[in-house]
Scaffold this motif. Structure first.
Motif, PDB file in Angstrom:
ATOM      1  N   ILE A  46     -26.726  80.733   1.933  1.00  0.00           N
ATOM      2  CA  ILE A  46     -26.897  79.405   1.269  1.00  0.00           C
ATOM      3  C   ILE A  46     -28.244  78.877   1.558  1.00  0.00           C
ATOM      4  CG2 ILE A  46     -25.955  77.235   1.156  1.00  0.00           C
ATOM      5  CD1 ILE A  46     -23.219  78.513   1.006  1.00  0.00           C
ATOM      6  N   CYS A  47     -28.514  78.743   2.970  1.00  0.00           N
ATOM      7  CA  CYS A  47     -29.710  78.092   3.305  1.00  0.00           C
ATOM      8  C   CYS A  47     -31.086  78.715   2.969  1.00  0.00           C
ATOM      9  CB  CYS A  47     -29.438  78.374   5.112  1.00  0.00           C
ATOM     10  SG  CYS A  47     -31.145  77.566   5.969  1.00  0.00           S
TER      11      CYS A  47
ATOM     12  N   VAL B 293     -34.414  65.771  -7.091  1.00  0.00           N
ATOM     13  CA  VAL B 293     -34.822  65.388  -5.842  1.00  0.00           C
ATOM     14  C   VAL B 293     -34.532  66.297  -4.668  1.00  0.00           C
ATOM     15  CG1 VAL B 293     -34.381  62.636  -5.721  1.00  0.00           C
ATOM     16  CG2 VAL B 293     -32.357  64.085  -5.703  1.00  0.00           C
ATOM     17  N   LYS B 294     -35.632  67.102  -4.746  1.00  0.00           N
ATOM     18  CA  LYS B 294     -35.525  68.202  -3.710  1.00  0.00           C
ATOM     19  C   LYS B 294     -35.835  67.921  -2.168  1.00  0.00           C
ATOM     20  CE  LYS B 294     -34.822  71.514  -6.446  1.00  0.00           C
ATOM     21  NZ  LYS B 294     -35.634  72.516  -7.459  1.00  0.00           N
ATOM     22  N   ASP B 295     -36.118  66.510  -2.010  1.00  0.00           N
ATOM     23  CA  ASP B 295     -35.940  66.153  -0.525  1.00  0.00           C
ATOM     24  C   ASP B 295     -35.058  65.334  -0.152  1.00  0.00           C
ATOM     25  OD1 ASP B 295     -36.570  63.898  -2.059  1.00  0.00           O
ATOM     26  OD2 ASP B 295     -38.160  63.113  -0.792  1.00  0.00           O
ATOM     27  N   CYS B 296     -33.717  65.563  -1.209  1.00  0.00           N
ATOM     28  CA  CYS B 296     -32.489  64.787  -0.592  1.00  0.00           C
ATOM     29  C   CYS B 296     -32.156  65.697   0.604  1.00  0.00           C
ATOM     30  CB  CYS B 296     -31.334  65.036  -1.747  1.00  0.00           C
ATOM     31  SG  CYS B 296     -31.363  66.897  -2.244  1.00  0.00           S
ATOM     32  N   THR B 297     -31.377  64.685   1.435  1.00  0.00           N
ATOM     33  CA  THR B 297     -30.884  65.064   2.727  1.00  0.00           C
ATOM     34  C   THR B 297     -29.562  66.334   2.584  1.00  0.00           C
ATOM     35  OG1 THR B 297     -29.811  63.215   3.195  1.00  0.00           O
ATOM     36  CG2 THR B 297     -31.937  63.301   4.005  1.00  0.00           C
ATOM     37  N   ILE B 298     -29.675  67.274   3.242  1.00  0.00           N
ATOM     38  CA  ILE B 298     -28.643  68.179   3.251  1.00  0.00           C
ATOM     39  C   ILE B 298     -28.034  68.453   4.511  1.00  0.00           C
ATOM     40  CG2 ILE B 298     -27.688  70.376   2.512  1.00  0.00           C
ATOM     41  CD1 ILE B 298     -30.014  70.385   0.166  1.00  0.00           C
ATOM     42  N   LEU B 299     -26.703  68.425   4.629  1.00  0.00           N
ATOM     43  CA  LEU B 299     -26.026  68.837   6.073  1.00  0.00           C
ATOM     44  C   LEU B 299     -25.133  70.118   5.620  1.00  0.00           C
ATOM     45  CD1 LEU B 299     -25.242  68.438   9.214  1.00  0.00           C
ATOM     46  CD2 LEU B 299     -23.278  66.857   8.030  1.00  0.00           C
ATOM     47  N   MET B 300     -25.592  71.099   6.464  1.00  0.00           N
ATOM     48  CA  MET B 300     -24.965  72.214   6.479  1.00  0.00           C
ATOM     49  C   MET B 300     -23.882  72.346   7.499  1.00  0.00           C
ATOM     50  SD  MET B 300     -26.859  75.192   4.468  1.00  0.00           S
ATOM     51  CE  MET B 300     -26.104  76.520   5.518  1.00  0.00           C
TER      52      MET B 300
END
Ligand code: ATR
Length: 271
Positions: free
Chosen positions: A132-133, A115-122
């Motif tokens: 990482i980004c 699920v590459k469109d999962c929402t990520i908060l850095m």
């Protein structure tokens, strides 16, 4: 490994495990370069040794670049090198931190790869966050929100990747329950400041994965709090392991079996 101070580095222990697990003959040692030493002279000494490669850590990850013969495009983009491969008298620079981090996360939670469109908060936008980004973007993750105390620095990371967004830490605290994966990339919560958390939060999305790159303590207050809210957690020391693994692969083309190594490293860290 070059850097300062590195007397307590865990890298020699990690590479010793890789050597054992691959039955490969080798030695990994530290070569401390103090700030008052002449860096150029030390590089001449290093060139004279017949190395297959070396790691570079703080404060030399940027300084090493001018001594390289070539640099991998990913390390060039980040502007920092933590791994050098010595081949036919040439020094080639790589950066394994961000890619190592993403591999550690995907190896713990393989399902996220689908699920590459999962929402990520850095959380944070310093050197570690940058690596990482870039690695997340290179791996195809498309929804990355970066929150930082100095919002301009978060914005700089979004400029290179227009699908990313920049927000303040206050907004991140409000919106934390929108995200599938939350990655804490600063040193907040590290010993001796173990009571600190980068943002407060009272709810998380169901099934959220919460990750912290701090590994002293092994479970930071941020992760402990996430665990109490039923989140899945990802421990920082595994990043250490996987950035070392990628460096080992670059030097030897060998793939050590990683089984239980995270637990063993945890025991070493816990003394
Ligand atoms: P590293 O290379 O380890 O990532 P860095 O480049 O100095 O270290 O970055 C440190 C990160 O921690 C930054 O995102 C920094 O926020 P700023 O860009 O606003 O300085 C963040 N940071 C450090 N101390 C902080 C604090 N007390 N509160 C919030 N963020 C903090």
């Amino acid at each position: 490994m070059i850097g300062y101070p590195i007397q307590h580095s865990l890298s020699p222990w990690i590479h010793e495990q890789f050597l054992k697990r691959t039955n490969h003959n080798g030695v990994y040692t530290i070569f401390e370069i103090a700030p008052e030493d002449n860096f150029e002279d030390e590089m001449i000494k290093l060139r004279e040794q017949e190395l297959d490669g070396f790691n570079v850590t703080v404060p030399y990850k940027e300084k090493i670049i001018e001594y390289l013969d070539d640099i991998d495009p990913y390390a060039k983009k980040i502007g920092a090198v933590n791994t050098v491969k010595c081949k036919d008298g040439k020094w080639i620079g790589y950066n394994t931190d961000g890619i190592g981090y993403v591999r550690s996360l995907e190896s713990k939670y393989p399902e996220i790869q689908t699920v590459k469109d999962c929402t990520i908060l850095m959380l944070g936008a310093g050197g570690a966050a940058k690596g990482i980004c870039h690695a997340l973007v290179d791996k195809g993750y498309t929804s990355i929100t970066i929150a930082n105390r100095t919002k301009e620095k978060a914005q700089l990371l979004t400029e290179q990747h227009p699908s990313n967004q920049a927000i303040s830490l206050e907004d991140a605290a409000q919106r934390v329950n929108e995200f599938d994966i939350i990655i804490q990339t600063t040193s907040i919560g590290m010993k001796p400041n173990t009571e600190e958390m980068i943002i407060p939060f009272t709810s998380l999305k169901q099934g959220a994965i919460v990750s912290d790159i701090v590994y002293q303590p092994i479970v930071t207050k941020f992760l402990q709090h996430a665990k109490e809210m039923n989140a899945s957690i990802h421990l920082g020391h595994t990043m250490l392991l996987y950035q070392a693994l990628y460096a080992f692969e670059i030097w030897t083309n060998l793939e050590p079996n990683m089984k239980h190594l995270d637990d063993e490293l945890q025991h070493v860290l816990e003394g």
